[in-house]
Scaffold this motif. Sequence first.
Motif, PDB file in Angstrom:
ATOM      1  N   ARG A 194       6.998 -17.636  15.683  1.00 47.92           N
ATOM      2  CA  ARG A 194       7.584 -17.162  16.939  1.00 47.92           C
ATOM      3  C   ARG A 194       8.787 -16.282  16.625  1.00 47.92           C
ATOM      4  O   ARG A 194       9.442 -16.435  15.581  1.00 47.92           O
ATOM      5  CB  ARG A 194       7.993 -18.328  17.830  1.00 47.92           C
ATOM      6  CG  ARG A 194       9.171 -19.147  17.344  1.00 47.92           C
ATOM      7  CD  ARG A 194       9.544 -20.251  18.334  1.00 47.92           C
ATOM      8  NE  ARG A 194      10.757 -20.956  17.942  1.00 47.92           N
ATOM      9  CZ  ARG A 194      10.798 -21.994  17.131  1.00 47.92           C
ATOM     10  NH1 ARG A 194       9.672 -22.439  16.616  1.00 47.92           N
ATOM     11  NH2 ARG A 194      11.945 -22.571  16.830  1.00 47.92           N
ATOM     12  N   GLU A 212       3.308 -13.970  15.966  1.00 45.53           N
ATOM     13  CA  GLU A 212       2.472 -14.961  16.638  1.00 45.53           C
ATOM     14  C   GLU A 212       1.103 -15.067  15.984  1.00 45.53           C
ATOM     15  O   GLU A 212       0.484 -16.137  15.996  1.00 45.53           O
ATOM     16  CB  GLU A 212       2.343 -14.608  18.122  1.00 45.53           C
ATOM     17  CG  GLU A 212       3.637 -14.816  18.895  1.00 45.53           C
ATOM     18  CD  GLU A 212       3.513 -14.464  20.367  1.00 45.53           C
ATOM     19  OE1 GLU A 212       2.462 -13.899  20.748  1.00 45.53           O
ATOM     20  OE2 GLU A 212       4.456 -14.749  21.127  1.00 45.53           O
ATOM     21  N   ARG A 225       6.608  -9.230  17.664  1.00 46.66           N
ATOM     22  CA  ARG A 225       6.175 -10.495  18.264  1.00 46.66           C
ATOM     23  C   ARG A 225       4.685 -10.734  18.046  1.00 46.66           C
ATOM     24  O   ARG A 225       4.257 -11.850  17.717  1.00 46.66           O
ATOM     25  CB  ARG A 225       6.481 -10.513  19.763  1.00 46.66           C
ATOM     26  CG  ARG A 225       6.055 -11.803  20.445  1.00 46.66           C
ATOM     27  CD  ARG A 225       6.445 -11.837  21.903  1.00 46.66           C
ATOM     28  NE  ARG A 225       5.779 -10.788  22.671  1.00 46.66           N
ATOM     29  CZ  ARG A 225       5.948 -10.603  23.981  1.00 46.66           C
ATOM     30  NH1 ARG A 225       6.782 -11.386  24.644  1.00 46.66           N
ATOM     31  NH2 ARG A 225       5.316  -9.633  24.602  1.00 46.66           N
TER      32      ARG A 225
END
Length: 385
Positions: A353, A348, A344
Motif C-alpha cells: 500500500r 498494490e 499506487r
Amino acid sequence: MTDFLVIVALAAGGAALVGLPAALAVRALRRRSVALSLFAVAALAVAAMAAGTVAVAQAMFLSGHDLGVVMAVVAVSGTVSLAAALLFGRRIAAGSRELARAARTVGSEGGFLAPTEPPTAELAALSRALEETSARLAQARERERALDASRRELIAGISHDLRTPLAGLRAMAEALEDGVAEDTARYHARMRTEVDRLAAMVDDLFELSRIQAGALALSFSRVSVYDLVDDALAGAGPLARASGVRLVDGGVVPLPVRVDAQQMTRVLGNLLVNAIRATPADGTVAVSARQEAGRVVLSVEDGCGGIPPEDLPRVFDTGWRGGSARTPRSDGAGGAGLGLAIVRGIVEAHQGRATVHNAGAGCRFEIVLPAAPAAGRAQGEPATG
C-alpha cells in the motif's frame, strides 16, 4: 390393545378423509397471499384434527350430551385456531408488503428505508440484507462518481498538456519550413525535448491503462531495498542537481523484499522526481527504509511545504496535481498527474500500500511492502494486479 388400535385407525382415517382434499387446496394456494396460505394450512390442521376426533367420538358410542360437548370443544378450538392463524397471517402479509415497498428504495439517492419491526426473523434478515445491499450500491455509486470526476479531470489535464507541446512543435516546424529559424540546431533540440515529453506522457498513459485493466505483468525476484534505493537515487541525481535539491540518506536498512525490481525502481523514481520538483532550491529530499511489524516501509520525505489536509485522500488519484508546488512548470517539467497513480497501482500489485501524510517542512510518502520470506523457505509470489 385392539381397541386402542381401532381408535388410532379411526382417527387416521377421518383425518385423511378430510386432510387430503384440504392439502390439495393448500397446494393450489401456494402462490397466493401468505395470509391466505397460512389460513389454509391452519384450516387443514383443524379439519384433520376435528374429523379424527369426531370419528373416534362416534365410534365410542358416547351419549348425545357427551358427543355434543366434544363437538363444541372441537368447534371452539378450531375457530380460535383459525382466527389466530388469520390474524398472524395478515400481520406477516402486511410486513411483507411493507418490506416490498422499502425494497423499491434500494439504490435510490435517499438509501434503503428499512421497516421498523419486521414480523418474523426471516423478514428481519431479509431487511438487513437489503440494507447492506443498498449501502454497497451507495458506495459503488460514490466510487463511480469519483472515478468519473477523476476521468474528466485527467482528460482536461491531458488535453492541456498535449496542446502546449504540440503548439510549440507546430510553430517550430513552420519556422524551419519557412526558413526563418536563425538557430536551427536549437530548434531541433527543443523539438526533440518536446517529443520526448510527449512520448513519456504516452508511456505513462499506457502503463496506467495496463494497471487499471489488471494486465500488469510482474517478474518477482529477491532483492535488497538498498539496491532499489541506490538505483532510484542514481536515476534522480541529475534532476536533483539541476534543481538545486540535495538527496540525503534518511537511514536505509538493507532489508530483503520479493518484488519486480524494475517496477519498484520506477515507483521510487516517480516518488523522487515528484519530491524534487515539489521542493524549492536548497531544499532536501530524504529517502529511508525500515522494518515495521514484519513489513518493509520505504519513505520519501520532501520539503514541499505540506499538502492541504482535504487533498491528502486524493493524492494518488489519477490526474491529481494539487497546488502550485506540484503543478507542471512552464519549462515543461512535471506530467499529467499520472505518476502517483502509477505508484499506487504498482505497489498494490505487489500486495502493498502507498500512503502520504504531512511531516516536518513537507510531506512523507511511504510504500509498505511484504518482507521477503527467509531464504530456503517455500516462497509464494503475490498475485499480479
